[in-house]
Design a protein around this motif. Structure first.
Motif, mmCIF file in Angstrom:
data_model
loop_
_atom_site.group_PDB
_atom_site.id
_atom_site.type_symbol
_atom_site.label_atom_id
_atom_site.label_comp_id
_atom_site.label_asym_id
_atom_site.label_seq_id
_atom_site.Cartn_x
_atom_site.Cartn_y
_atom_site.Cartn_z
ATOM 1 N N ASN A 100 33.368 -1.627 -33.793
ATOM 2 C CA ASN A 100 32.621 -0.447 -33.355
ATOM 3 C C ASN A 100 32.781 -0.313 -31.848
ATOM 4 O O ASN A 100 32.184 -1.054 -31.075
ATOM 5 C CB ASN A 100 31.137 -0.620 -33.745
ATOM 6 N N GLU A 109 32.163 2.435 -29.999
ATOM 7 C CA GLU A 109 31.383 3.528 -29.401
ATOM 8 C C GLU A 109 30.606 3.086 -28.162
ATOM 9 O O GLU A 109 30.578 3.778 -27.158
ATOM 10 C CB GLU A 109 30.418 4.118 -30.429
ATOM 11 N N LYS A 123 39.308 8.998 -26.668
ATOM 12 C CA LYS A 123 38.658 10.239 -27.106
ATOM 13 C C LYS A 123 39.628 11.402 -27.218
ATOM 14 O O LYS A 123 39.489 12.246 -28.096
ATOM 15 C CB LYS A 123 37.520 10.588 -26.150
ATOM 16 N N SER A 169 25.406 4.708 -33.110
ATOM 17 C CA SER A 169 26.610 3.913 -32.881
ATOM 18 C C SER A 169 26.542 3.064 -31.611
ATOM 19 O O SER A 169 27.070 1.957 -31.569
ATOM 20 C CB SER A 169 27.833 4.825 -32.828
ATOM 21 N N THR A 170 25.850 3.568 -30.565
ATOM 22 C CA THR A 170 25.797 2.795 -29.321
ATOM 23 C C THR A 170 24.867 1.589 -29.440
ATOM 24 O O THR A 170 24.896 0.699 -28.594
ATOM 25 C CB THR A 170 25.309 3.684 -28.156
#
Lengths: 147, 552
Positions: free
Chosen positions: B263, B265, B340, B478-479
């Motif tokens: 992950n 993010e 991104k 997500s963070t």
């Protein structure tokens, strides 16, 4: 040759410096949180135009009526807002009945005196995890209006 | 001779004490708005504080090293602050949320104190005062306190861990000054401890040890001084051992759990003012006197100007600090942009703002140096013009300089004390505190859901009221998700599970079993759209105006 500091000289310097710092501290605190009453706050305000900071959809004009009503006008294309307001002197915050504007207007202090400002981002405070809390100043253009 | 030395020492001590007096004055001024900002708060609104509260709660319940958000996940966030918070919670008996929000103004005072001590060691007391004034009152302006290195009232890792970094710089300076292995080991231990508080300062510190070792080694090699070369390489090895030893509680778990980041993010998060579309905001915040003085100090430093009076080692440390922070910033920023906009996945370090933060810290020092140099220059001009023969005692000159700084702080104070980092954050905290149903739901969830339970809820509810409870969910923001677990898969499954409560889906039972879901948290209006909720979660445990908790 360096001048030798005597004990009396050292104490005198410290006492002078401590006194000067105490005075400066008292002045700083007084300028930071001057008491502001609701009556002093009422009036018409124009949004300042910062050179680089985008001001989004913040109203061009804000009128805090002495009867406790609030008018927000402009920018072009945005409907005028009419609501009720009250002043939270403890938090130095303008509270409104309209939740979209509640907690968006607060008072910040400057060397030249207190200034009202408005949070630019219209995302509700609790949903804005990124804390987009840039604010634009509002400059008073007239004294309190009467109902 | 001895008398002269004694007098000189006395004058030096006097200046030191005057510097301490001014530091106390600045700390008192800075502390006051911070203290007012947390008055009456029972819990902060900041998501980071909720995450830390969850780790504290997990620790107090005896689940050290486990992820309080995802069942089966391991420790993933730097733990030092939550250890301290858990210890204080256990000692005081206060609720963790209460302690975390109220402790900030006190615990974070370590940062300016350590900053001052570090500057004093590198540059002497006079320049340390100027740099600390810049750090406290001029660096921050109207930017958030987590973006700019300064004293802030929130006990979030980015704000607290800087104090360890400044102490670590003192240890690094000592290690390279003495050239002995003992101080090198201590510097390594310091870097490891800093890593336990936050990865960003630890990265800069470790790289700085590497850079300074490299410089020393190259110089020794040029001079054909093999003894020094051997000594500096051994010292570096000692520092590495120290780092590994001190950081073991975290690095061991990360290595055992595998380092694959699933992950990204959290690592890719970019402070909005650092994005191209908000360049106006960035310039608005940074076209300031502080930046002007900071840049002037940097230019003088690069030109090796004697006006700054900076010792050589201090210059090397300060410049390598700025260069490392800038390089790490550029790298992290590039990674974020490539990911991104082009879908290119390169190894990510940390969110960019952490390195921006440390670059701003060293700019405070440069600003302080430039201001001191300006005052020295101005004084020399005045003296030359009016009384070239008259010698003014140094202590008097220093006192006048300190009072000039104190006056500057006083003039800046009204806007400092009511800056955005204080007012807007408190405003948000108060709005949050008004949400009593949320606090009530959080308390019930913590009481009713067992540690091994898993609550199904949408992502908004997974942040508040779920995150602070130290109870597991299927997916969170997500963070805030464990970087070593597959966040995207969890988010997809979470959405499918919620959909399965609105209309029949064949995979609902399987997914509920797969994640070990035991409870459902929903808002009443949301629950009204879930006709199948009662089938999977037949027992209602709690309900108020905003939240309903059901159990399987």
């Amino acid at each position: 040759m360096a001048t030798a500091p005597t004990s009396t000289g050292i104490m005198r310097r410290f006492a002078f410096m401590a006194a000067a710092l105490a005075l400066l501290g008292a002045f700083a605190v007084h300028r930071a949180w001057p008491p502001v009453g609701r009556a002093e706050l009422a009036g018409t305000y124009q949004r300042a135009t910062p050179l680089l900071l985008p001001v989004g959809n913040t109203p061009g004009q804000m009128v805090l009526h002495a009867d406790g009503t609030l008018d927000l006008m402009g920018p072009p294309g945005q409907p005028a807002v009419h609501s009720r307001w009250y002043w939270d002197p403890q938090e130095r915050l303008v509270r409104t009945e309209d939740p979209r504007w509640d907690r968006r207007i607060w008072m910040r202090s400057t060397l030249l005196g207190p200034r009202l400002c408005m949070r630019i981002c219209d995302t509700p405070l609790l949903l804005d995890q990124e804390e987009r809390d840039e604010a634009v100043d509002y400059v008073r253009t007239s004294t309190p209006s009467r109902p | 001779m001895s008398m002269l030395w004694h007098r000189s020492m006395r004058a030096h001590q006097q200046i030191n004490w005057m510097a301490v007096l001014l530091l106390l004055f600045m700390l008192a001024l800075a502390f006051l708005p911070a203290w007012k900002a947390v008055a009456g708060l029972e819990r902060g609104a900041t998501i980071d504080l909720h995450r830390d509260e969850a780790f504290v709660q997990a620790l107090l319940e005896g689940h050290y090293g486990q992820d309080p958000t995802y069942l089966g996940g391991g420790m993933w966030y730097t733990p030092l602050i939550t250890w301290l918070e858990a210890l204080l919670t256990a000692i005081t008996g206060l609720p963790a949320a209460h302690l975390i929000v109220r402790l900030g103004p006190f615990a974070n005072l370590l940062a300016p104190i350590a900053f001052f001590a570090m500057c004093r060691q590198l540059l002497g007391p006079v320049r340390a005062v100027a740099a600390t004034a810049a750090y406290l009152f001029w660096a921050v302006g109207q930017e958030p306190g987590w973006v700019v290195a300064t004293y802030s009232h929130r006990l979030i890792p980015v704000s607290f861990s800087q104090s360890l970094f400044y102490v670590e710089l003192m240890l690094i300076d000592k290690a390279f000054r003495t050239g002995r292995q003992g101080p090198a080991l201590v510097a390594g231990l310091g870097a490891g401890l800093t890593f336990l508080a936050h990865a960003a300062p630890a990265m800069i510190a470790v790289l700085m040890i590497g850079v300074l070792t490299g410089i020393q080694a190259v110089q020794a090699r040029r001079n054909k001084d093999n003894r020094t070369l051997r000594l500096c390489l051994t010292s570096c090895l000692f520092a590495a051992i120290g780092f590994l030893l001190a950081s073991m509680p975290l690095t061991w778990r990360l290595l055992m759990g595998g380092m694959h980041v699933a992950n990204r993010e959290g690592f890719l998060f970019t402070y909005y003012a650092l994005t191209w579309q908000h360049i106006g905001v960035l310039l608005h915040h940074n076209l300031t006197w502080f930046m002007l003085f900071g840049t002037a100090g940097l230019v003088l430093m690069l030109r090796r100007s004697g006006k700054l009076g900076t010792p050589r080692r201090a210059r090397t440390i300060l410049l390598s600090w700025l260069i490392l922070a800038t390089c790490l910033f550029i790298y992290s920023y590039s990674i974020s942009v490539l990911d991104k906009h082009m879908g290119i996945n390169l190894p990510a370090l940390l969110p960019t703002f952490h390195f921006y933060f440390y670059a701003s810290a060293v700019l405070s020092i440069f600003a302080g140096l430039a201001f001191t140099a300006l005052c020295q220059w101005a004084w020399s001009r005045v003296q030359l013009r009016h009384s070239p023969q008259r010698e003014v005692p140094r202590a008097d000159l220093v006192m006048a300089f300190f009072l000039l700084i104190a006056t500057g702080c006083t003039l800046k104070y009204p806007s400092y004390a009511t800056r955005r980092d204080v007012i807007a954050v408190r405003n948000r905290d108060l709005a949050f505190q008004a949400d009593q149903p949320g606090a009530q739901a959080a308390a019930v969830i913590r009481r009713e859901v067992p540690w091994n339970g898993v609550v199904l809820c949408d992502l908004d509810l997974s942040v508040w009221p779920m995150l602070c409870t130290a109870r597991h969910v299927v997916a969170t923001a997500s963070t805030m998700g464990n970087p070593y677990l597959d966040q995207k898969q969890r988010e997809q499954d979470n959405a499918l599970l919620l959909e399965g409560l609105e209309q029949p889906r064949s995979d609902t039972g399987g997914l509920l079993a797969q994640y070990g879901v035991t409870h459902l948290l929903a808002q009443p209006a949301q629950l009204a759209r879930m006709p199948l909720a009662a089938r999977w979660f037949p027992h209602e445990l709690f309900r108020n105006d905003k939240y309903v908790l059901l159990m399987r």
